[in-house]
Design an enzyme around this catalytic site. Structure first.
Site, short mmCIF file in Angstrom:
data_model
loop_
_atom_site.label_atom_id
_atom_site.label_comp_id
_atom_site.label_asym_id
_atom_site.label_seq_id
_atom_site.Cartn_x
_atom_site.Cartn_y
_atom_site.Cartn_z
N SER A 129 0.83 -1.21 0.00
CA SER A 129 0.00 0.00 0.00
C SER A 129 0.86 1.26 0.00
O SER A 129 0.56 2.23 -0.71
CB SER A 129 -0.92 0.01 1.22
N HIS A 181 -4.87 12.69 0.40
CA HIS A 181 -5.71 11.60 0.91
C HIS A 181 -4.97 11.00 2.11
O HIS A 181 -3.76 10.76 2.03
CB HIS A 181 -5.89 10.54 -0.17
N LYS A 203 0.66 9.68 9.57
CA LYS A 203 2.12 9.55 9.39
C LYS A 203 2.47 9.43 7.89
O LYS A 203 3.49 9.98 7.46
CB LYS A 203 2.59 8.28 10.12
N LYS A 230 5.06 11.65 5.61
CA LYS A 230 6.08 11.06 4.72
C LYS A 230 5.87 11.53 3.28
O LYS A 230 6.81 11.67 2.52
CB LYS A 230 5.99 9.53 4.77
#
EC number: 2.3.3.10
Lengths: 303, 303
Positions: B83, B121, B126, B130
């Site tokens: 993912s 989205h 976290k 990133k």
């Protein structure tokens, strides 16, 4: 897609719309009407089939038409009478709004008489024939009473009839089926070739009708013609819109290329391999037993 | 919808877009990241939020991200590493195409430095942090080598790194997380208020981010600002586009009305009733046992 081509988002690429589905039903009278098919359409500027602007008419409402309350089964609950009522009332609503918008653009627009063809989503061909009769009944109701006798001779007994009470009125149906027989043969029947040979294809049904219509006529009969299309999806959502065929059917024109490629595709229908109804029933039984099964182990022969 | 408003089909009505979903996961680490929510948006001309034309950048590919092979379960197969790879590579592709299109419109466009905000989205917060680091890494790679030291002091060790080999490179991640910390606090963190309080809302996730961003700042901080939005859906389909806030924040302006109504909505989050994780788990168990059950008999208390 057409809106996208017209919008500031458009970057010059053509769009492809793919309409595809498989109509499967449980055992019973609806099963033989099912079909499977897909139609892919290329959308872009300067097309040989040109959509009319500003006349698209949509009608949606909540209805338990083809309700699927049991998600463990892929079959809908079929209520034939409800489905016919949903379909014909959607047609009434779309057609009358479409005519109103058409008259805004062209005050001389006269309903079916101003159209060269009328195409419908086809759950089964008989309903399409009834639908064209229904369009004529709408034209009848929309005409001034004094004008009716000229266009609809002998139908004045229906002068005081109301749309909403006549979805299952056999007298209205019979009278307008008789009245519209030649109109049907001319404007609608040519669109049913794929539907008669494949069955209901759901989302691609109407576009199978478009293909049928385009391959049914000679180039001379097609150029410059205007026809309306009625799209219907259970639940329900429906739209009527119109398309104009361009005037350029010269050798090498986009229209000629389109028609030629459609003829090749429709020819492929003749290469089908027929199987007995029992084999279809057996295959559907395997499908029913394995619906949503995971993990799945194929049980059929590998031949 | 925006294309529709721009097209010849538009008839003067406003459109409503409703983005709503419920993100449910099986037992395990993903479950607490799920959320449920819906955002409704009114689309029309002369809007207080104006979309940039011609810069929308989309990227789609086949990927088994959130694959649901077992239709008897509503839970996806979760592969966290896959993912993340899908999400970050979609971001790379969208961001670089977006920048290219932006430079066609404005040759001085400088990536993140030219944007007042960047919204994502949010499957979990976290990953959004990133992602902003990843945007900076892209800006770094897109800069001329001789120019890099000025904007990215001390990061020249990454001069020869390639995008596609660095999705799980801890050195790159750490260095650009550090580099982008203030940029994150300024341009992205204000968009995470709803995501932090609700969790992943799938289709409405990004628009919850938009709401958060708009209520996080004063009128003076909002007018005339430009920000980019990254939309992502598993499978995968992703798009980056940009919005400009209009300059009219006067009393009674559309922008003021919008912001005020959003403040009222976000306030409602404070009225939530907290329940223990075990109760959520118990409710999910009932849901799991009854998924696709028909007919269904409710088993819970009627209190």
């Amino acid at each position: 897609c057409i809106n996208w081509v017209e919008s500031s988002s458009w970057d010059g690429r053509k769009a492809i719309v793919v309409a595809g589905d498989i109509a499967v039903y449980g055992k019973g009278p609806a099963r033989p009407t099912g079909g499977a098919g897909a139609v892919a359409m290329l959308i872009g500027p300067d097309a040989p089939l040109v959509f009319d602007c500003g006349v698209r008419a949509s009608y949606m409402t909540h209805a338990y038409d083809f309700y699927k309350p049991d998600l463990a089964s892929e079959f809908p609950y079929v209520d034939g009478k409800l489905s016919i009522h949903c379909y014909l009332s959607a047609l009434d609503n779309c057609y009358n709004l479409f005519c109103k918008k058409m008259r805004n653009v062209d005050p001389n627009f006269k309903g079916l008489l101003s159209l060269d063809g009328m195409l419908f989503h086809s759950p089964y061909c008989k309903l399409v024939q009834k639908s064209l009769a229904r369009v004529c009944f709408n034209d009848f109701l929309n005409a001034e009473e004094g004008e009716r006798e000229k266009q609809f001779p002998g139908l004045s007994q229906f002068n005081s009839y109301q749309r909403e009470n006549t979805y299952f009125d056999r007298d209205v149906e019979k009278a307008f089926m008789t009245y519209s027989k030649e109109l049907f043969d001319d404007k609608t029947k040519p669109s049913l070739y794929v539907a008669r040979n494949v069955g209901n294809m759901y989302t691609s049904s109407l576009y199978g009708g478009l293909v049928s219509y385009l391959v049914s006529k000679s180039a001379d009969q097609l150029i410059g013609k205007k026809f309306a299309l009625f799209s219907y999806g259970s639940g329900l959502a429906s739209t009527m819109y119109s398309i104009n065929i361009c005037n350029d059917m010269s050798a090498g024109s986009k229209l000629e290329k389109l028609i030629n490629s459609l003829h090749e595709n429709v020819e492929m229908l003749n290469k089908r391999v027929p199987v007995a109804p029992q084999m279809f029933s057996d295959l559907m039984q395997v499908r029913t037993e394995n619906y949503h099964t995971a993990p799945y182990e194929p049980s059929g022969s590998i031949d």
